[in-house]
Design an enzyme around this catalytic site. Structure first.
Site, mmCIF file in Angstrom:
data_model
loop_
_atom_site.group_PDB
_atom_site.id
_atom_site.type_symbol
_atom_site.label_atom_id
_atom_site.label_comp_id
_atom_site.label_asym_id
_atom_site.label_seq_id
_atom_site.Cartn_x
_atom_site.Cartn_y
_atom_site.Cartn_z
ATOM 1 N N GLU A 13 0.857 -1.193 0.000
ATOM 2 C CA GLU A 13 0.000 0.000 0.000
ATOM 3 C C GLU A 13 0.886 1.232 0.000
ATOM 4 O O GLU A 13 1.686 1.421 0.905
ATOM 5 C CB GLU A 13 -0.908 -0.012 1.249
ATOM 6 C CG GLU A 13 -1.756 1.240 1.357
ATOM 7 C CD GLU A 13 -2.927 1.095 2.323
ATOM 8 O OE1 GLU A 13 -3.165 -0.025 2.818
ATOM 9 O OE2 GLU A 13 -3.598 2.108 2.575
ATOM 10 N N GLY A 27 -11.063 0.216 4.707
ATOM 11 C CA GLY A 27 -10.470 0.541 6.005
ATOM 12 C C GLY A 27 -10.906 -0.540 6.979
ATOM 13 O O GLY A 27 -12.025 -1.058 6.875
ATOM 14 N N GLN A 28 -10.052 -0.874 7.909
ATOM 15 C CA GLN A 28 -10.415 -1.956 8.834
ATOM 16 C C GLN A 28 -11.732 -1.662 9.549
ATOM 17 O O GLN A 28 -12.579 -2.534 9.681
ATOM 18 C CB GLN A 28 -9.309 -2.187 9.876
ATOM 19 C CG GLN A 28 -8.152 -3.005 9.361
ATOM 20 C CD GLN A 28 -7.008 -2.140 8.882
ATOM 21 O OE1 GLN A 28 -7.167 -0.943 8.656
ATOM 22 N NE2 GLN A 28 -5.850 -2.740 8.718
ATOM 23 N N VAL A 51 -9.889 -21.375 0.464
ATOM 24 C CA VAL A 51 -10.670 -21.339 -0.775
ATOM 25 C C VAL A 51 -9.690 -21.268 -1.949
ATOM 26 O O VAL A 51 -8.818 -20.392 -1.984
ATOM 27 C CB VAL A 51 -11.604 -20.099 -0.767
ATOM 28 C CG1 VAL A 51 -12.310 -19.938 -2.091
ATOM 29 C CG2 VAL A 51 -12.593 -20.238 0.371
ATOM 30 N N ASP A 83 -9.192 -8.649 8.369
ATOM 31 C CA ASP A 83 -10.109 -7.906 9.259
ATOM 32 C C ASP A 83 -11.303 -8.781 9.640
ATOM 33 O O ASP A 83 -11.787 -8.740 10.773
ATOM 34 C CB ASP A 83 -10.648 -6.651 8.558
ATOM 35 C CG ASP A 83 -9.529 -5.827 7.955
ATOM 36 O OD1 ASP A 83 -8.421 -5.890 8.497
ATOM 37 O OD2 ASP A 83 -9.772 -5.153 6.942
HETATM 38 P P1 AMP Z 1 -3.946 -10.420 6.193
HETATM 39 O O1 AMP Z 1 -2.626 -11.100 6.033
HETATM 40 O O2 AMP Z 1 -4.117 -9.772 7.521
HETATM 41 O O3 AMP Z 1 -4.374 -9.577 5.042
HETATM 42 O O4 AMP Z 1 -5.016 -11.616 6.193
HETATM 43 C C1 AMP Z 1 -4.993 -12.544 5.197
HETATM 44 C C2 AMP Z 1 -5.465 -13.829 5.810
HETATM 45 O O5 AMP Z 1 -6.563 -14.280 5.046
HETATM 46 C C3 AMP Z 1 -4.441 -14.953 5.759
HETATM 47 O O6 AMP Z 1 -3.702 -15.008 6.936
HETATM 48 C C4 AMP Z 1 -5.293 -16.179 5.595
HETATM 49 O O7 AMP Z 1 -5.529 -16.749 6.873
HETATM 50 C C5 AMP Z 1 -6.595 -15.672 5.021
HETATM 51 N N1 AMP Z 1 -6.743 -16.083 3.629
HETATM 52 C C6 AMP Z 1 -6.055 -15.605 2.578
HETATM 53 N N2 AMP Z 1 -6.439 -16.223 1.438
HETATM 54 C C7 AMP Z 1 -7.401 -17.109 1.779
HETATM 55 C C8 AMP Z 1 -8.179 -18.063 1.052
HETATM 56 N N3 AMP Z 1 -8.021 -18.209 -0.265
HETATM 57 N N4 AMP Z 1 -9.088 -18.807 1.752
HETATM 58 C C9 AMP Z 1 -9.225 -18.648 3.076
HETATM 59 N N5 AMP Z 1 -8.504 -17.779 3.812
HETATM 60 C C10 AMP Z 1 -7.604 -17.011 3.177
HETATM 61 C C1 GLC Z 2 -6.048 -0.899 4.662
HETATM 62 C C2 GLC Z 2 -6.366 -0.174 3.368
HETATM 63 C C3 GLC Z 2 -7.830 -0.235 3.045
HETATM 64 C C4 GLC Z 2 -8.328 -1.661 3.092
HETATM 65 C C5 GLC Z 2 -7.910 -2.339 4.378
HETATM 66 C C6 GLC Z 2 -8.239 -3.801 4.332
HETATM 67 O O1 GLC Z 2 -6.645 -0.223 5.724
HETATM 68 O O2 GLC Z 2 -5.967 1.171 3.462
HETATM 69 O O3 GLC Z 2 -8.058 0.318 1.779
HETATM 70 O O4 GLC Z 2 -9.727 -1.678 2.972
HETATM 71 O O5 GLC Z 2 -6.539 -2.207 4.601
HETATM 72 O O6 GLC Z 2 -7.745 -4.448 5.443
#
Ligand code: AMP
Ligand code: GLC
Length: 465
Positions: free
Chosen positions: A96, A120-121, A439, A450
């Protein structure tokens, strides 16, 4: 397949079904959740190879490629914009960057989007908790423009408005102001997406952030002046959006000005007995990151992924541990979670990565595990549908198979710690482990983290009763 794995499939299927039933039954018990601070508009574009290649050629392919390995971490030209997008694709990495330049902002707007969603979260969690779980939710919106307000779904989602000193809660659509559109342009790509000679090793997204408000953690007057009265309405609070803070700003203010305001709000939450969760997003600035660690002492709970936990280990652990955590080595992650708990005294740490989640808590109960299972269903539902609108979509995720790659980890944890049904009793602490549901071709990736953190935090509170 090993006999023990077949048994595990059966066991986790049962645990998943039970957790879904139990959690959905108790969610209505939550009186209210407060979500602050970052809400914006996510303008999502699913990248198209030909379109992208044409645009890169127009800007000058060589110039763009030159920047790919020299990331500027911000966008002040079209070259930097496309270098950012290509870098994100090349490494399959979520990135980002802030868009500084108005001409680039105009270009982004002109390029357009496939879909507008609340972002946004705080915004994303509001549509989930209020719109899908039907829990009364108060959300902070730095700006309440018409476009953004209309992206909030129907349901008990509120922004606070003070009229003659009296607190009133309105759905954002009933409180629209002539304010700015805070747009984040999100470029999503699937695994295997090819552009020139670059191929995405996994699905992910690049975000071009054209939003001057959330970048400074702008806080609305209602929150600055009447926070206590808002907080009195809720049981829980989830805080997010502090990852963007910088050490200094050109006007002489610093991140400390923002953090001291946040801290005084946390003091109020603590005095009122409101449990608070901090959604840790990757914070590039190390000085800010270090202060965020200190602030964790005031929170009940924190949620993070492998990149975020590793970035904390660089500060309170060492580089070796940080590297192991980055690769989601389960024993290293457990060590890191203990270290973070020792350092901050925080009661709950929720770690999520591709394939499994863990929660380390200073209290015990199967509810912690069940809330993680419920969160994994919500995440799989979100991956399948892109946008969660109804509980039934989460129930649909029960049909996605449990991630068998986590089974060897379960065996290792059973052997090492005597884990039973995903729960380890560590005398003064408990560790819960769940294999998730993955998935295969997710519709979109933004906001899954989030969804996981808020579902688990709120679900656990409801289950604990
Ligand atoms: P973040 O890293 O905080 O954006 O969260 C992403 C999280 O979403 C990962 O840690 C996975 O646990 C989950 N995730 C990502 N891709 C998939 C998918 N295809 N199916 C299920 N969970 C997913
Ligand atoms: C960050 C990004 C926002 C997005 C979110 C998702 O806050 O700025 O656009 O929706 O992450 O987790």
């Amino acid at each position: 397949m090993k006999e023990s794995y077949k048994e595990m499939i059966r066991l986790w299927k049962r645990l998943y079904v039970d957790a879904f039933e139990r959690t959905t039954n108790v969610l209505p018990k939550v009186r209210g959740v407060l979500l602050a601070y970052n809400t914006n508009i996510d303008a999502i574009k699913y990248l198209d190879k030909e379109d992208l290649e044409k645009r890169v050629e127009e800007v000058g392919r060589e110039n763009v490629f030159e920047f790919i390995e020299k990331p500027s971490e911000k966008v002040s030209s079209l070259e930097e914009l496309f270098a950012g997008i290509l870098r994100s694709i090349k490494y399959g990495k979520a990135m980002e960057w802030f868009v500084e330049n108005n001409e680039v902002r105009a270009y982004l707007k002109e390029w357009g989007w496939d879909e507008l969603r609340i972002g946004g979260q705080a915004g994303i969690m509001a549509n989930l908790l209020g719109g899908v779980y039907n829990i009364p939710t108060i959300v902070h919106v730095p700006q309440n423009s018409e476009i953004q307000a209309k992206l909030f779904v129907d349901g008990p989602i509120y922004v606070p408005v003070f009229e003659n000193g009296e607190l009133k809660l309105f759905h954002p659509k009933e409180a629209i102001e002539r304010e700015e559109d805070l747009i984040h342009y999100i470029y999503e790509f699937p695994r295997g997406f090819k552009v020139f000679d670059i191929e995405a090793p996994r699905e992910n997204r690049f975000i071009a952030n054209a939003d001057d408000y959330n970048a400074r953690v702008y806080m609305r007057q209602e929150f600055r002046e009447h926070f206590k009265r808002i907080a009195e309405r809720v049981d829980l609070a989830v805080i997010s959006g502090l990852q963007v803070l910088k050490e200094y700003y050109p006007d002489g203010t610093t991140y400390k000005d923002v953090l001291s305001r946040v801290e005084s709000q946390l003091n109020i939450l603590n005095r009122l007995g409101v449990k608070s969760h901090f959604e840790f997003a990757y914070t590039a600035n190390e000085v800010v990151r270090e202060d965020l660690i200190s602030m964790l002492t005031k929170f009940t709970s924190v949620g993070l992924n492998e990149v975020e936990l590793a970035s904390l280990m660089q500060i309170i652990g060492d580089d070796t541990l940080a590297q192991e955590v980055l690769h989601a080595d389960v024993f290293a992650v457990i060590d890191a979670m203990h270290l973070l708990m020792d350092e901050t005294g925080i009661e709950r740490i929720h770690f999520h990565t591709y394939g499994y989640y863990m929660a380390l808590t200073q209290y015990s109960g199967d509810e912690v595990r069940d809330a993680l299972l419920f969160a994994a269903l919500a995440a799989a539902g979100k991956a399948m549908y892109g946008n969660l609108e109804k509980m039934i979509q989460i129930r649909d995720a029960l049909s996605v198979s449990t991630n068998e790659r986590a089974f060897p980890l379960i065996e290792a944890l059973e052997k090492e710690f005597g884990m039973e049904d995903g729960v380890i009793d560590m005398t003064d602490r408990q560790l819960a482990f769940v294999p998730t549901k993955i998935v295969a071709s997710p519709k979109s990736t933004v906001g899954i983290g989030d969804t996981i953190s808020s579902s688990a935090f709120v679900g656990e509170f409801a289950l604990m009763g």
